[in-house]
Design an enzyme around this catalytic site. Sequence first.
Site, PDB file in Angstrom:
ATOM      1  N   PHE A   1       0.633  -0.730  -0.195  1.00 37.27           N
ATOM      2  CA  PHE A   1      -0.068  -0.048  -0.118  1.00 37.27           C
ATOM      3  C   PHE A   1       0.693   1.581   0.127  1.00 37.27           C
ATOM      4  CE2 PHE A   1      -2.456   2.561   2.947  1.00 37.27           C
ATOM      5  CZ  PHE A   1      -3.013   4.019   2.095  1.00 37.27           C
TER       6      PHE A   1
ATOM      7  N   THR B   1       5.981   2.988  12.448  1.00 39.85           N
ATOM      8  CA  THR B   1       4.829   2.773  12.737  1.00 39.85           C
ATOM      9  C   THR B   1       4.455   3.771  14.445  1.00 39.85           C
ATOM     10  OG1 THR B   1       2.554   2.013  13.576  1.00 39.85           O
ATOM     11  CG2 THR B   1       4.808   0.593  12.896  1.00 39.85           C
ATOM     12  N   ASP B   2       3.144   3.913  15.217  1.00 41.67           N
ATOM     13  CA  ASP B   2       2.832   4.803  15.683  1.00 41.67           C
ATOM     14  C   ASP B   2       2.683   3.393  16.991  1.00 41.67           C
ATOM     15  OD1 ASP B   2       0.547   3.971  14.806  1.00 41.67           O
ATOM     16  OD2 ASP B   2      -0.287   6.007  15.049  1.00 41.67           O
ATOM     17  N   GLU B   3       2.874   2.069  16.167  1.00 40.55           N
ATOM     18  CA  GLU B   3       2.390   0.955  17.419  1.00 40.55           C
ATOM     19  C   GLU B   3       2.726   0.704  18.270  1.00 40.55           C
ATOM     20  OE1 GLU B   3      -0.700  -1.763  15.913  1.00 40.55           O
ATOM     21  OE2 GLU B   3      -1.236  -0.335  14.220  1.00 40.55           O
TER      22      GLU B   3
ATOM     23  N   TYR C   1       3.040  -7.519  16.027  1.00 38.91           N
ATOM     24  CA  TYR C   1       3.463  -6.522  14.949  1.00 38.91           C
ATOM     25  C   TYR C   1       4.138  -5.486  15.656  1.00 38.91           C
ATOM     26  CZ  TYR C   1       2.218  -2.593  11.447  1.00 38.91           C
ATOM     27  OH  TYR C   1       2.989  -1.268  10.926  1.00 38.91           O
TER      28      TYR C   1
ATOM     29  N   ALA D   1       5.381  -5.643  18.682  1.00 34.16           N
ATOM     30  CA  ALA D   1       6.546  -5.938  18.868  1.00 34.16           C
ATOM     31  C   ALA D   1       7.267  -6.208  17.771  1.00 34.16           C
ATOM     32  CB  ALA D   1       5.942  -7.153  19.839  1.00 34.16           C
TER      33      ALA D   1
ATOM     34  N   LYS E   1       7.815  -4.510  14.986  1.00 32.75           N
ATOM     35  CA  LYS E   1       8.169  -3.260  14.369  1.00 32.75           C
ATOM     36  C   LYS E   1      10.064  -2.636  15.139  1.00 32.75           C
ATOM     37  CE  LYS E   1       7.231  -1.404  10.996  1.00 32.75           C
ATOM     38  NZ  LYS E   1       8.232  -1.856   9.472  1.00 32.75           N
TER      39      LYS E   1
ATOM     40  N   LEU F   1      -9.114  -1.341   8.199  1.00 31.59           N
ATOM     41  CA  LEU F   1     -10.472  -0.819   8.730  1.00 31.59           C
ATOM     42  C   LEU F   1     -11.039   0.038   7.491  1.00 31.59           C
ATOM     43  CD1 LEU F   1     -11.959  -0.305  10.414  1.00 31.59           C
ATOM     44  CD2 LEU F   1     -11.773   2.178  11.625  1.00 31.59           C
TER      45      LEU F   1
ATOM     46  N   ARG G   1      -8.155   6.325  16.711  1.00 32.58           N
ATOM     47  CA  ARG G   1      -6.768   6.480  15.489  1.00 32.58           C
ATOM     48  C   ARG G   1      -6.084   8.180  15.209  1.00 32.58           C
ATOM     49  NH1 ARG G   1      -6.316   2.600  18.097  1.00 32.58           N
ATOM     50  NH2 ARG G   1      -5.804   0.062  17.374  1.00 32.58           N
TER      51      ARG G   1
ATOM     52  N   ARG H   1     -10.738  -6.920  19.968  1.00 35.82           N
ATOM     53  CA  ARG H   1      -9.231  -7.584  19.154  1.00 35.82           C
ATOM     54  C   ARG H   1      -8.760  -7.836  20.877  1.00 35.82           C
ATOM     55  NH1 ARG H   1      -5.639  -3.199  15.610  1.00 35.82           N
ATOM     56  NH2 ARG H   1      -6.607  -4.486  14.118  1.00 35.82           N
TER      57      ARG H   1
ATOM     58  N   GLY I   1      -5.672  -7.159  23.122  1.00 42.35           N
ATOM     59  CA  GLY I   1      -5.223  -6.256  23.203  1.00 42.35           C
ATOM     60  C   GLY I   1      -5.301  -5.058  22.673  1.00 42.35           C
ATOM     61  N   HIS I   2      -6.305  -5.012  22.096  1.00 42.28           N
ATOM     62  CA  HIS I   2      -6.407  -3.712  21.510  1.00 42.28           C
ATOM     63  C   HIS I   2      -6.231  -2.635  21.917  1.00 42.28           C
ATOM     64  CE1 HIS I   2      -9.871  -2.387  18.370  1.00 42.28           C
ATOM     65  NE2 HIS I   2      -8.387  -1.819  18.664  1.00 42.28           N
TER      66      HIS I   2
HETATM   67  P1  NAD Z   1       1.628  -4.042   3.019  1.00 42.62           P
HETATM   68  O1  NAD Z   1       1.612  -5.122   3.589  1.00 42.62           O
HETATM   69  O2  NAD Z   1       0.392  -3.723   2.563  1.00 42.62           O
HETATM   70  O3  NAD Z   1       2.343  -3.534   2.403  1.00 42.62           O
HETATM   71  C1  NAD Z   1       4.358  -4.809   2.891  1.00 42.62           C
HETATM   72  C2  NAD Z   1       4.608  -4.986   1.420  1.00 42.62           C
HETATM   73  O4  NAD Z   1       6.421  -6.048   1.918  1.00 42.62           O
HETATM   74  C3  NAD Z   1       3.698  -5.998   0.684  1.00 42.62           C
HETATM   75  O5  NAD Z   1       4.106  -5.042  -0.750  1.00 42.62           O
HETATM   76  C4  NAD Z   1       4.944  -7.050   0.557  1.00 42.62           C
HETATM   77  O6  NAD Z   1       4.940  -8.279  -0.398  1.00 42.62           O
HETATM   78  C5  NAD Z   1       5.585  -6.661   0.695  1.00 42.62           C
HETATM   79  N1  NAD Z   1       7.219  -7.942   2.172  1.00 42.62           N
HETATM   80  C6  NAD Z   1       6.355  -8.223   2.566  1.00 42.62           C
HETATM   81  N2  NAD Z   1       7.219  -9.480   3.482  1.00 42.62           N
HETATM   82  C7  NAD Z   1       8.919  -9.262   2.119  1.00 42.62           C
HETATM   83  C8  NAD Z   1       9.800  -9.652   2.670  1.00 42.62           C
HETATM   84  N3  NAD Z   1      10.431 -10.596   3.283  1.00 42.62           N
HETATM   85  N4  NAD Z   1      10.426  -8.947   1.431  1.00 42.62           N
HETATM   86  C9  NAD Z   1       9.887  -8.274   0.610  1.00 42.62           C
HETATM   87  N5  NAD Z   1       8.671  -7.448   0.698  1.00 42.62           N
HETATM   88  C10 NAD Z   1       8.050  -8.148   1.414  1.00 42.62           C
HETATM   89  O7  NAD Z   1       2.101  -2.740   3.789  1.00 42.62           O
HETATM   90  P2  NAD Z   1       1.838  -0.661   4.304  1.00 42.62           P
HETATM   91  O8  NAD Z   1       0.702  -0.673   5.214  1.00 42.62           O
HETATM   92  O9  NAD Z   1       2.114  -0.748   3.211  1.00 42.62           O
HETATM   93  O10 NAD Z   1       2.752  -0.654   5.028  1.00 42.62           O
HETATM   94  C11 NAD Z   1       4.704  -0.349   4.877  1.00 42.62           C
HETATM   95  C12 NAD Z   1       5.865  -0.209   5.740  1.00 42.62           C
HETATM   96  O11 NAD Z   1       4.834   0.824   6.581  1.00 42.62           O
HETATM   97  C13 NAD Z   1       5.153  -1.658   6.998  1.00 42.62           C
HETATM   98  O12 NAD Z   1       6.496  -1.360   7.491  1.00 42.62           O
HETATM   99  C14 NAD Z   1       4.446  -0.784   8.147  1.00 42.62           C
HETATM  100  O13 NAD Z   1       4.647  -1.815   8.946  1.00 42.62           O
HETATM  101  C15 NAD Z   1       4.637   0.774   8.154  1.00 42.62           C
HETATM  102  N6  NAD Z   1       3.631   1.353   8.673  1.00 42.62           N
HETATM  103  C16 NAD Z   1       2.187   1.339   8.276  1.00 42.62           C
HETATM  104  C17 NAD Z   1       1.127   1.897   8.495  1.00 42.62           C
HETATM  105  C18 NAD Z   1      -0.318   1.745   8.011  1.00 42.62           C
HETATM  106  O14 NAD Z   1      -0.508   2.587   8.265  1.00 42.62           O
HETATM  107  N7  NAD Z   1      -0.538   1.034   6.673  1.00 42.62           N
HETATM  108  C19 NAD Z   1       1.238   3.043   9.504  1.00 42.62           C
HETATM  109  C20 NAD Z   1       2.935   3.590   9.924  1.00 42.62           C
HETATM  110  C21 NAD Z   1       3.817   2.845   9.186  1.00 42.62           C
HETATM  111  P1  TYD Z   2      -6.088  -1.721  11.203  1.00 44.55           P
HETATM  112  O1  TYD Z   2      -7.030  -1.131  10.142  1.00 44.55           O
HETATM  113  O2  TYD Z   2      -6.421  -2.986  11.316  1.00 44.55           O
HETATM  114  O3  TYD Z   2      -4.821  -1.247  12.133  1.00 44.55           O
HETATM  115  P2  TYD Z   2      -4.262  -0.637  12.914  1.00 44.55           P
HETATM  116  O4  TYD Z   2      -4.927  -2.378  14.068  1.00 44.55           O
HETATM  117  O5  TYD Z   2      -3.420  -0.685  12.626  1.00 44.55           O
HETATM  118  O6  TYD Z   2      -4.465   0.647  13.789  1.00 44.55           O
HETATM  119  O7  TYD Z   2      -7.763  -0.778  12.643  1.00 44.55           O
HETATM  120  C1  TYD Z   2      -7.765  -0.180  12.641  1.00 44.55           C
HETATM  121  C2  TYD Z   2      -9.117   0.621  13.870  1.00 44.55           C
HETATM  122  O8  TYD Z   2      -9.756  -0.494  13.044  1.00 44.55           O
HETATM  123  C3  TYD Z   2      -8.368  -0.757  14.926  1.00 44.55           C
HETATM  124  O9  TYD Z   2      -8.850   0.238  16.348  1.00 44.55           O
HETATM  125  C4  TYD Z   2      -9.195  -2.127  14.474  1.00 44.55           C
HETATM  126  C5  TYD Z   2     -10.492  -1.349  14.320  1.00 44.55           C
HETATM  127  N1  TYD Z   2     -11.384  -2.558  13.305  1.00 44.55           N
HETATM  128  C6  TYD Z   2     -12.457  -3.087  13.604  1.00 44.55           C
HETATM  129  O10 TYD Z   2     -12.912  -2.246  14.261  1.00 44.55           O
HETATM  130  N2  TYD Z   2     -12.927  -3.690  12.866  1.00 44.55           N
HETATM  131  C7  TYD Z   2     -11.745  -3.765  11.733  1.00 44.55           C
HETATM  132  O11 TYD Z   2     -12.750  -5.736  11.173  1.00 44.55           O
HETATM  133  C8  TYD Z   2     -10.923  -3.893  11.460  1.00 44.55           C
HETATM  134  C9  TYD Z   2      -9.948  -4.716  10.458  1.00 44.55           C
HETATM  135  C10 TYD Z   2     -10.720  -3.199  12.527  1.00 44.55           C
END
Ligand code: NAD
Ligand code: TYD
Length: 355
Positions: free
Chosen positions: A14, A136-138, A162, A164, A166, A202, A226, A293, A295-296
Site C-alpha cells: 500500500f 509505525t506509532d504502534e 506486529y 513488538a 516493528k 479498517l 486512531r 481484538r 490487547g486492543h
Molecule cells: P502492506 O502490507 O500493504 O505491504 C507490505 C509489502 O511488503 C507487500 O508488498 C509485501 O509483499 C512486501 N513484503 C512482505 N515481506 C517481504 C519480504 N520478506 N521481502 C520483501 N518484501 C516483503 O504494508 P503497508 O501498509 O504498505 O506498510 C508499509 C510499511 O509501513 C510497513 O513497514 C508498516 O509497518 C509501515 N506502516 C504502515 C502503516 C499503515 O497504516 N498501513 C502506518 C505506519 C507504518
Molecule cells: P487496522 O486498520 O487493522 O489498523 P491498526 O490495527 O494498525 O490500527 O484497524 C484500525 C482500527 O479499526 C483498530 O482500532 C481496529 C479496528 N477494526 C475494527 O473495528 N474492525 C475491523 O474489522 C478491523 C480490520 C479493524
Amino acid sequence: MSSGKILVTGGCGFIGSNFIRLMNDQGDVGIINLDKLTYAGNPNNLAGLVVGAGYDFVHGSICDSDLILSLLQQNEIVSVVNFAAESHVDRSIRSPEPFFETNVTGTLRLLEACRMYWDQLAGDQKRNFRFLHISTDEVYGTLEPNAPAFSEETPYQPNSPYAASKAASDHIVRAYHETYGFPVLSVNCSNNYGPYQFPEKLIPLMIHNALAGQKLPIYGDGQQIRDWLFVEDHCDAIRLVLQSGRIGQSYNVGGRNEVANIDVVHAICDILENRRPHSDGGYKSLISFVADRPGHDRRYAINCDKIVAELGWSPRESFETGLAKTVDWYLANTTWVKDVVSGDYQNWVREHYGD
Ligand code: NAD
Ligand code: TYD
C-alpha cells in the site's frame, strides 16, 4: 538526496506503491523495487509504470542477503527505503512468526547487506548514502484519553506481536547507527488510508463490505481512537526525511486527526450514501459490533512537531477531504478490488470473522 537509483523494499504494498508513484512522477531518481509479493504485495498497484524507464522490479525477499548485496552493487544504489513488512495486527495475533521473520530478521539482513556495501563506498557516495526505515506509532503502545500524543521521546511499549516486531526492528536500525555510524533515518507514522490499501484494514474493509451489502464489523465498543493520515501526505514526509532528515534521527508523522473507529465508519457510510444511496435501510444498518481484538490499543495520537519544525512538512489533506478521495477511488477501481479479494483473502475473512 543524490540522484541515482534508490532501492525500495515492499514497493508493491500500500504505502510503498504510493511512494514509488510519487518519486517516479518527480522523475529525478531511478527506482528498484524489491518485493516478495506476499498476499499484500500486488503488482497492479504499480500498473502504468514502465519497467526499464527509471523503474525496475525484482521479485525477492529482504531476508536474502546475497540478492540484496548484488542489487546494491550492480545498481550503485544511493539510498534504501525499507517498507517491506508483515503489517496487519490481526494476522500477527493469529500467526506471529512471519512477522518476526520479515520485520526483524529481514530488517537485520537488509541492514547488514547495506552496511557491507556502504563500508566499501568512498567520498560523496559514502557521505550521501541513506537507509530510511519505515516504522509505525504502534511501537509506543496505547494512550490514556487525555495523555499527550506520542513524541519521538515516548518510551516503546508495543502491545501486539506486529508492534513488538516493528519495535525490535527500530532498535536494530538505531543500534546500527550507534555502533557502526551507519547513516540511518526512521519515520514512525500513524494509521494511513487512501488508494491501493488492501481491504483487510479498517477503511477499505468497510468500503468494500458496505458496497457488497455485507456486515461492517466493529471491534468492541468502537471507541478506539486512531490518528488518520492520507497516504500521499505520509509519502511526502518520507521524501522530505530522505532528502533532508538528520542522520540517526527518527521523525513522528501524523495527521492530527484523532477519530474513533465508529465515527470513521459513520463517515464512510455518509459519503457512500451521498454517492450511491443504499436501497435497504442505509449503510449504517450494516454495522455490527463484534468481539474485541485481544490487547486492543485504545488510543494513538502523534505529536509531529519535530518534522514540521525541522523539515517544514505539513499534510495537504484533512480527514474529510482524504476520506472522500479514498471512497471515490474505491468506487472507481472495482476491478482492482475484485482482483485482490482472492481465494486467500476469502479464507482469511472466513477464519477471522466467521461466516
Ligand atoms: P502492506 O502490507 O500493504 O505491504 C507490505 C509489502 O511488503 C507487500 O508488498 C509485501 O509483499 C512486501 N513484503 C512482505 N515481506 C517481504 C519480504 N520478506 N521481502 C520483501 N518484501 C516483503 O504494508 P503497508 O501498509 O504498505 O506498510 C508499509 C510499511 O509501513 C510497513 O513497514 C508498516 O509497518 C509501515 N506502516 C504502515 C502503516 C499503515 O497504516 N498501513 C502506518 C505506519 C507504518
Ligand atoms: P487496522 O486498520 O487493522 O489498523 P491498526 O490495527 O494498525 O490500527 O484497524 C484500525 C482500527 O479499526 C483498530 O482500532 C481496529 C479496528 N477494526 C475494527 O473495528 N474492525 C475491523 O474489522 C478491523 C480490520 C479493524
